[in-house]
Scaffold this active site. Structure first.
Site, PDB file in Angstrom:
ATOM      1  N   THR A 110      68.014  81.726  -6.776  1.00 22.08           N
ATOM      2  CA  THR A 110      68.076  83.186  -6.580  1.00 22.08           C
ATOM      3  C   THR A 110      68.407  83.540  -5.294  1.00 22.08           C
ATOM      4  O   THR A 110      69.090  84.589  -4.990  1.00 22.08           O
ATOM      5  CB  THR A 110      66.750  83.639  -7.086  1.00 22.08           C
ATOM      6  OG1 THR A 110      65.798  83.060  -6.561  1.00 22.08           O
ATOM      7  CG2 THR A 110      66.655  83.696  -8.780  1.00 22.08           C
ATOM      8  N   ARG A 164      66.189  64.884  -3.772  1.00 24.11           N
ATOM      9  CA  ARG A 164      67.044  65.734  -3.049  1.00 24.11           C
ATOM     10  C   ARG A 164      68.032  64.910  -2.069  1.00 24.11           C
ATOM     11  O   ARG A 164      67.504  64.387  -1.088  1.00 24.11           O
ATOM     12  CB  ARG A 164      66.070  66.682  -2.272  1.00 24.11           C
ATOM     13  CG  ARG A 164      66.891  67.705  -1.353  1.00 24.11           C
ATOM     14  CD  ARG A 164      65.954  68.908  -0.877  1.00 24.11           C
ATOM     15  NE  ARG A 164      67.132  69.811  -0.143  1.00 24.11           N
ATOM     16  CZ  ARG A 164      66.850  71.172  -0.338  1.00 24.11           C
ATOM     17  NH1 ARG A 164      65.533  71.550  -0.652  1.00 24.11           N
ATOM     18  NH2 ARG A 164      67.663  71.894   0.387  1.00 24.11           N
ATOM     19  N   ARG A 195      78.237  70.407   4.420  1.00 14.91           N
ATOM     20  CA  ARG A 195      78.310  69.459   5.236  1.00 14.91           C
ATOM     21  C   ARG A 195      79.142  68.473   4.888  1.00 14.91           C
ATOM     22  O   ARG A 195      80.010  67.851   5.844  1.00 14.91           O
ATOM     23  CB  ARG A 195      76.638  68.859   5.514  1.00 14.91           C
ATOM     24  CG  ARG A 195      75.852  69.740   6.677  1.00 14.91           C
ATOM     25  CD  ARG A 195      74.701  69.097   6.474  1.00 14.91           C
ATOM     26  NE  ARG A 195      73.876  69.727   5.193  1.00 14.91           N
ATOM     27  CZ  ARG A 195      72.703  69.117   4.638  1.00 14.91           C
ATOM     28  NH1 ARG A 195      72.163  68.479   5.471  1.00 14.91           N
ATOM     29  NH2 ARG A 195      72.297  69.835   3.571  1.00 14.91           N
ATOM     30  N   ASN A 231      70.695  82.047  -3.288  1.00 15.51           N
ATOM     31  CA  ASN A 231      72.080  81.700  -2.985  1.00 15.51           C
ATOM     32  C   ASN A 231      72.927  83.261  -3.358  1.00 15.51           C
ATOM     33  O   ASN A 231      74.148  83.342  -2.859  1.00 15.51           O
ATOM     34  CB  ASN A 231      72.526  80.569  -3.810  1.00 15.51           C
ATOM     35  CG  ASN A 231      72.106  79.350  -3.521  1.00 15.51           C
ATOM     36  OD1 ASN A 231      72.013  78.506  -4.577  1.00 15.51           O
ATOM     37  ND2 ASN A 231      71.999  79.000  -2.337  1.00 15.51           N
ATOM     38  N   HIS A 287      82.157  71.760  -2.898  1.00 17.37           N
ATOM     39  CA  HIS A 287      81.501  72.260  -4.123  1.00 17.37           C
ATOM     40  C   HIS A 287      82.533  71.578  -5.388  1.00 17.37           C
ATOM     41  O   HIS A 287      81.920  71.134  -6.320  1.00 17.37           O
ATOM     42  CB  HIS A 287      81.575  73.662  -4.303  1.00 17.37           C
ATOM     43  CG  HIS A 287      80.744  74.509  -3.615  1.00 17.37           C
ATOM     44  ND1 HIS A 287      79.405  74.123  -3.352  1.00 17.37           N
ATOM     45  CD2 HIS A 287      80.911  75.590  -2.601  1.00 17.37           C
ATOM     46  CE1 HIS A 287      78.916  74.953  -2.277  1.00 17.37           C
ATOM     47  NE2 HIS A 287      79.670  75.962  -1.743  1.00 17.37           N
ATOM     48  N   ASP A 340      72.144  68.635  -2.853  1.00 22.18           N
ATOM     49  CA  ASP A 340      72.332  69.372  -1.534  1.00 22.18           C
ATOM     50  C   ASP A 340      73.402  68.517  -0.710  1.00 22.18           C
ATOM     51  O   ASP A 340      73.473  67.429  -0.922  1.00 22.18           O
ATOM     52  CB  ASP A 340      70.904  69.224  -0.842  1.00 22.18           C
ATOM     53  CG  ASP A 340      71.037  70.307   0.441  1.00 22.18           C
ATOM     54  OD1 ASP A 340      71.923  71.036   0.685  1.00 22.18           O
ATOM     55  OD2 ASP A 340      69.908  70.148   1.098  1.00 22.18           O
ATOM     56  N   GLY A 341      74.142  69.319   0.125  1.00 22.35           N
ATOM     57  CA  GLY A 341      74.922  68.634   1.159  1.00 22.35           C
ATOM     58  C   GLY A 341      76.576  68.740   0.977  1.00 22.35           C
ATOM     59  O   GLY A 341      77.291  68.417   1.505  1.00 22.35           O
TER      60      GLY A 341
END
Length: 292
Positions: free
Chosen positions: A112, A231, A70, A114, A83, A66-67
């Protein structure tokens, strides 16, 4: 890799080569068969967390990556940059987990949910995953890592990407090192629903359904329960990730955004896990019956 936020993205130029081939059409040589000796607790002790016994290393670690968005936003960059930057972290964590003696590593790459993101971002991610898979296939083969993809069932996934995922899974199927499971187009609730449907189709009586039997109808039923979930980005949600398998997992929520997360951060999470007292609903023997 690692998409758990919302936002726009730029389109990418898709590749045109199949997994296992260079741009010149020269196929990769298949890696030598993995060393049959265990790659878990019995090997590589000199590179483990200090000199702790191998049993304190979690067998199965899962990461919610995650992140990315940001990370890009903080640098005034498009989300696609986040990404793309995540690729380095993915490879770093795979290497760190393997070296530490983790036997199963699961990475949450695309849920799913996303699919609800802007089309441009989804298209970019499909292209990026394909590029990453083809680029790093030789490394994964050389490391003796078995690769599997959890989900990957939606017809919206480009046919070429589906073929690449299938190719990598086939190429690495005989490897006996760490098992890398990439959750791509994955939803924990969907897996549970599909397992229930499978039991019904098989005519299983309700009285015959046990947890073990139910688990046998989940995707990849040989996958052990998750011991540790990491996470990144400080968010504290499950996000529909491997719901059955994380039932008794320990959770760690490092503040680092996924593109900034590195091997030392991963090892810190393993040390945190080592300090946890896993009781599975019970109490330590020395306190059993002690009213204090």
């Amino acid at each position: 890799m690692g998409v758990t936020e919302r936002g726009n993205a730029d389109c990418a130029v898709p590749g045109d080569t199949r997994l296992g081939a260079t741009d010149d059409g020269v196929h990769y040589a298949r890696a030598e068969p993995a060393d049959p000796r265990p790659v878990g607790p019995q090997r590589g002790r000199e590179q483990r967390l200090d000199d702790t016994p191998a049993r304190v290393v979690p067998r199965h670690v899962a990461c919610v990556m995650d992140g990315n968005g940001r990370w890009a936003q903080k640098r005034s960059l498009p989300r696609t940059a986040g990404h793309r930057a995540a690729e380095t972290t993915v490879i770093d964590i795979i290497e760190a987990a393997r070296t530490a003696g983790v036997q199963w590593l699961s990475l949450y790459a695309f849920s799913t949910e996303n699919w609800n993101r802007p089309r441009t971002e989804v298209d970019y991610l499909m292209s990026l995953v394909r590029q990453v898979v083809r680029k790093h296939a030789p490394l994964l083969l050389a490391r003796g890592i078995r690769c599997r993809f959890l989900g990957a069932a939606d017809p919206r996934i480009p046919r070429e990407l589906t073929q690449d995922l299938d190719d990598l899974a086939t190429l690495t199927a005989d490897n006996r090192g760490m098992t890398l499971t990439v959750a791509f187009d994955h939803g924990g609730r969907r897996d549970i629903v599909e397992a229930a449907k499978s039991l019904i189709r098989n005519g299983t009586s309700a009285d015959d359904v046990t947890e073990r039997l139910f688990a046998d109808h989940l995707p990849f039923p040989d996958t052990p329960d998750v011991d540790l979930v990491i996470r990144t980005s400080g968010e504290q949600r499950i996000s529909n990730f491997m719901l059955w398998q994380v039932a008794y997992a320990e959770w760690v929520f490092p503040e680092a955004l996924w593109p900034d997360f590195r091997a030392p951060d991963f090892l810190t999470c393993l040390r945190t896990y080592r300090r946890r007292d896993r009781r599975f609903g019970g109490v330590p023997p020395q306190t059993n019956g002690d009213p204090s």
